[in-house]
Design a protein around this motif. Structure first.
Motif, PDB file in Angstrom:
ATOM      1  N   ASP A 219       6.676   4.960  14.580  1.00  0.00           N
ATOM      2  CA  ASP A 219       6.105   6.245  14.980  1.00  0.00           C
ATOM      3  C   ASP A 219       6.534   7.357  14.029  1.00  0.00           C
ATOM      4  OD1 ASP A 219       4.417   7.491  16.907  1.00  0.00           O
ATOM      5  OD2 ASP A 219       6.185   8.600  17.575  1.00  0.00           O
ATOM      6  N   GLU A 220       7.826   7.366  13.680  1.00  0.00           N
ATOM      7  CA  GLU A 220       8.322   8.370  12.733  1.00  0.00           C
ATOM      8  C   GLU A 220       7.561   8.293  11.423  1.00  0.00           C
ATOM      9  OE1 GLU A 220      12.520   7.961  11.984  1.00  0.00           O
ATOM     10  OE2 GLU A 220      12.953   8.500  14.071  1.00  0.00           O
ATOM     11  N   SER A 221       7.380   7.052  10.924  1.00  0.00           N
ATOM     12  CA  SER A 221       6.724   6.930   9.626  1.00  0.00           C
ATOM     13  C   SER A 221       5.248   7.286   9.741  1.00  0.00           C
ATOM     14  CB  SER A 221       6.918   5.533   9.048  1.00  0.00           C
ATOM     15  OG  SER A 221       6.741   4.575  10.035  1.00  0.00           O
ATOM     16  N   ARG A 222       4.654   7.044  10.939  1.00  0.00           N
ATOM     17  CA  ARG A 222       3.258   7.436  11.120  1.00  0.00           C
ATOM     18  C   ARG A 222       3.119   8.965  11.005  1.00  0.00           C
ATOM     19  NH1 ARG A 222       0.567   9.759  14.725  1.00  0.00           N
ATOM     20  NH2 ARG A 222       2.326   9.759  16.163  1.00  0.00           N
TER      21      ARG A 222
ATOM     22  N   LEU B 283       8.932   4.832   3.346  1.00  0.00           N
ATOM     23  CA  LEU B 283       9.201   3.473   2.875  1.00  0.00           C
ATOM     24  C   LEU B 283      10.585   3.011   3.332  1.00  0.00           C
ATOM     25  CD1 LEU B 283       7.804   1.383   1.035  1.00  0.00           C
ATOM     26  CD2 LEU B 283       9.098   2.318  -0.851  1.00  0.00           C
ATOM     27  N   GLN B 284      11.569   3.935   3.226  1.00  0.00           N
ATOM     28  CA  GLN B 284      12.931   3.582   3.648  1.00  0.00           C
ATOM     29  C   GLN B 284      12.967   3.234   5.130  1.00  0.00           C
ATOM     30  OE1 GLN B 284      15.311   3.231   1.535  1.00  0.00           O
ATOM     31  NE2 GLN B 284      14.103   4.026  -0.165  1.00  0.00           N
TER      32      GLN B 284
ATOM     33  N   ASN C  54       0.819  -1.210   0.000  1.00  0.00           N
ATOM     34  CA  ASN C  54       0.000   0.000   0.000  1.00  0.00           C
ATOM     35  C   ASN C  54       0.855   1.263   0.000  1.00  0.00           C
ATOM     36  OD1 ASN C  54      -2.725  -0.275  -0.253  1.00  0.00           O
ATOM     37  ND2 ASN C  54      -2.979  -1.000   1.849  1.00  0.00           N
ATOM     38  N   ILE C  55       1.931   1.231   0.813  1.00  0.00           N
ATOM     39  CA  ILE C  55       2.816   2.399   0.858  1.00  0.00           C
ATOM     40  C   ILE C  55       3.424   2.636  -0.520  1.00  0.00           C
ATOM     41  CG2 ILE C  55       4.929   3.335   1.855  1.00  0.00           C
ATOM     42  CD1 ILE C  55       4.293   1.758   4.382  1.00  0.00           C
ATOM     43  N   LYS C  56       3.876   1.525  -1.151  1.00  0.00           N
ATOM     44  CA  LYS C  56       4.485   1.659  -2.481  1.00  0.00           C
ATOM     45  C   LYS C  56       3.482   2.230  -3.476  1.00  0.00           C
ATOM     46  CE  LYS C  56       8.050  -1.851  -2.152  1.00  0.00           C
ATOM     47  NZ  LYS C  56       8.237  -3.295  -2.260  1.00  0.00           N
ATOM     48  N   LYS C  57       2.235   1.742  -3.376  1.00  0.00           N
ATOM     49  CA  LYS C  57       1.210   2.181  -4.318  1.00  0.00           C
ATOM     50  C   LYS C  57       0.932   3.677  -4.138  1.00  0.00           C
ATOM     51  CE  LYS C  57      -3.508   1.335  -5.782  1.00  0.00           C
ATOM     52  NZ  LYS C  57      -4.020   2.662  -5.418  1.00  0.00           N
ATOM     53  N   CYS C  58       0.809   4.112  -2.864  1.00  0.00           N
ATOM     54  CA  CYS C  58       0.538   5.525  -2.606  1.00  0.00           C
ATOM     55  C   CYS C  58       1.656   6.399  -3.138  1.00  0.00           C
ATOM     56  CB  CYS C  58       0.395   5.758  -1.114  1.00  0.00           C
ATOM     57  SG  CYS C  58      -1.235   5.354  -0.535  1.00  0.00           S
ATOM     58  N   GLN C  59       2.872   5.926  -2.951  1.00  0.00           N
ATOM     59  CA  GLN C  59       4.022   6.706  -3.409  1.00  0.00           C
ATOM     60  C   GLN C  59       3.961   6.877  -4.922  1.00  0.00           C
ATOM     61  OE1 GLN C  59       7.175   5.838  -4.935  1.00  0.00           O
ATOM     62  NE2 GLN C  59       8.186   7.768  -4.392  1.00  0.00           N
ATOM     63  N   ALA C  60       3.657   5.758  -5.610  1.00  0.00           N
ATOM     64  CA  ALA C  60       3.580   5.812  -7.068  1.00  0.00           C
ATOM     65  C   ALA C  60       2.430   6.706  -7.515  1.00  0.00           C
ATOM     66  CB  ALA C  60       3.401   4.402  -7.629  1.00  0.00           C
ATOM     67  N   ASP C  61       1.290   6.635  -6.810  1.00  0.00           N
ATOM     68  CA  ASP C  61       0.134   7.471  -7.152  1.00  0.00           C
ATOM     69  C   ASP C  61       0.486   8.950  -7.055  1.00  0.00           C
ATOM     70  OD1 ASP C  61      -1.536   5.491  -7.804  1.00  0.00           O
ATOM     71  OD2 ASP C  61      -2.632   5.431  -5.910  1.00  0.00           O
ATOM     72  N   LEU C  62       1.181   9.300  -5.952  1.00  0.00           N
ATOM     73  CA  LEU C  62       1.535  10.704  -5.752  1.00  0.00           C
ATOM     74  C   LEU C  62       2.432  11.198  -6.874  1.00  0.00           C
ATOM     75  CD1 LEU C  62       2.078  10.712  -1.916  1.00  0.00           C
ATOM     76  CD2 LEU C  62       0.401  12.051  -3.159  1.00  0.00           C
ATOM     77  N   GLU C  63       3.356  10.350  -7.308  1.00  0.00           N
ATOM     78  CA  GLU C  63       4.236  10.744  -8.406  1.00  0.00           C
ATOM     79  C   GLU C  63       3.436  10.949  -9.675  1.00  0.00           C
ATOM     80  OE1 GLU C  63       7.480   8.021  -8.630  1.00  0.00           O
ATOM     81  OE2 GLU C  63       8.587   9.090  -7.073  1.00  0.00           O
ATOM     82  N   LEU C  64       2.460  10.042  -9.859  1.00  0.00           N
ATOM     83  CA  LEU C  64       1.599  10.148 -11.042  1.00  0.00           C
ATOM     84  C   LEU C  64       0.813  11.453 -11.016  1.00  0.00           C
ATOM     85  CD1 LEU C  64       1.050   8.122 -13.351  1.00  0.00           C
ATOM     86  CD2 LEU C  64      -1.102   7.605 -12.208  1.00  0.00           C
ATOM     87  N   PHE C  65       0.251  11.804  -9.852  1.00  0.00           N
ATOM     88  CA  PHE C  65      -0.496  13.059  -9.737  1.00  0.00           C
ATOM     89  C   PHE C  65       0.418  14.246 -10.052  1.00  0.00           C
ATOM     90  CE2 PHE C  65      -3.238  10.908  -6.270  1.00  0.00           C
ATOM     91  CZ  PHE C  65      -4.044  10.340  -7.245  1.00  0.00           C
TER      92      PHE C  65
END
Lengths: 286, 68
Positions: free
Chosen positions: B38-41, A277-278, A242-253
């Motif tokens: 927590d940081e990522s949240r 993600l990191q 999900n995190i990866k997908k959101c990141q890609a979506d934001l780039e697309l936007f």
């Protein structure tokens, strides 16, 4: 007292004495026998056997013998804990067999080990080529400890510079369908949480043979009914995806929008998601 | 699907990520893991904030798709 009854009494008595003596001597007696401990162990056993069966022997003489044979090694153990010289004398020193990748032939001879025996000991440690070994030491217990050359050692995460999540010991929280409250409270969870997790997996508590919780609070179970397939924990892989997908979506936007301000905002947030993600990916990978 | 609804969908995903991360923060025992979650949240919360603003702007632009 008939003779058979005498044997029964003596056997039971010495069973108890031996049990107490071994408890007293501790775990070390079993796990790593030095030569000295090996000999005293055998002697204690044979004294007990001798007195239990030999009716002409006095029981108390037997017990005295056992106590001495266990007390003296115990005393020596205590003293050798404090004093390195006595420890070396009693328990012996290790002998270096391989140093800097070279076999020490003189030491082999001194310990009366043939080349074949050295190779056998190495093979037991899964080493088939002497050239792979940097250092090998014959322990006083007769085991060979082997340090492989760095390039022959298994690859670790630190070799690769890979960030990894720290690991905590898992706790067993369900055994034979019963909830164990103590380990559950050790990790700060309760029965309600466990019931919730079980219903997420879709299994009844009575059907769970073994349930364990890992350091991140993920429950894994083994069922009595082996025909039922339990779904592997999905939460973390799903979150990562999900995190990866959101990141890609934001780039697309960011690419598709015409407004400069929005483009900047999407780009900044895409970078934030990347950062996120990191941070979490080591913890979400199994 | 309009851009508006796509951004809304992303906003929902980011919010769900934030929620899962906060539950992981509570559940994990290890301190470094807790800190990382927590940081990522916090990061996810900031992204959600920005997206929320953008959703508002888009709704003003395309009034016919105004949702919740």
């Amino acid at each position: 007292m008939p003779e058979w009854l005498d044997i029964v009494v003596r056997s039971l008595l010495f069973l108890i004495v031996l049990f107490l003596v071994t408890k007293w001597l501790g775990k070390k007696q079993i796990s790593q026998l030095s030569f000295f401990e090996y000999v005293t162990g055998i002697t204690i056993g044979s004294i007990a056997g001798e007195v239990a069966m030999g009716l002409e022997n006095n029981i108390f003489y037997g017990i005295i013998g056992i106590v001495i044979f266990s007390a003296v090694p115990l005393l020596i153990n205590i003293v050798s804990l404090k004093n390195k010289k006595i420890r070396d004398f009693v328990e012996g020193n290790g002998t270096i067999f391989i140093k800097n990748g070279k076999v020490m032939e003189d030491n082999l001879k001194k310990e009366k080990y043939s080349t074949d025996e050295l190779l056998e000991l190495l093979r037991k440690r899964n080493v088939f080529q002497v050239a792979d070994v940097e250092f090998a030491l014959l322990e006083p217990t007769g085991d060979l400890s082997v340090l492989l050359k760095k390039e022959k050692q298994p690859l670790t995460a630190s070799d690769l510079g890979l960030p990894v999540a720290p690991i905590k010991e898992p706790q067993t929280v369900i055994m034979d369908g019963e909830i164990l409250d103590e380990p559950l409270s050790t990790i700060g969870l309760n029965r309600n949480w466990l019931k919730g997790e079980l219903s997420k997996l879709g299994v009844a508590i009575e059907n769970v043979f073994l349930g364990q919780v890992d350091g991140n609070g993920q429950l894994t179970v083994d069922l009595f009914d082996d025909k039922i397939e339990v779904a592997a924990p999905q939460e973390k892989p799903l979150l990562l995806a999900n995190i990866k997908k959101c990141q890609a979506d934001l780039e697309l936007f960011a690419l598709s929008t015409t407004s400069a301000a929005a483009k900047e905002m999407y780009g900044r947030n895409a970078r934030k998601m990347d950062e996120l993600l990191q941070i979490v990916s080591p913890y979400l990978k199994d | 699907m309009t851009i508006g609804s796509q951004v809304k969908q992303s906003l929902a995903s980011v919010k769900s990520i934030e929620a899962i991360l906060s539950s992981l923060t509570v559940q994990s025992e290890d301190k470094t893991a807790k800190k990382a979650f927590d940081e990522s949240r916090v990061l996810a919360a900031r992204v959600a904030e920005d997206l929320q603003k953008r959703v508002g702007e888009l709704e003003r632009e395309e009034a016919q798709y105004k949702g919740f």
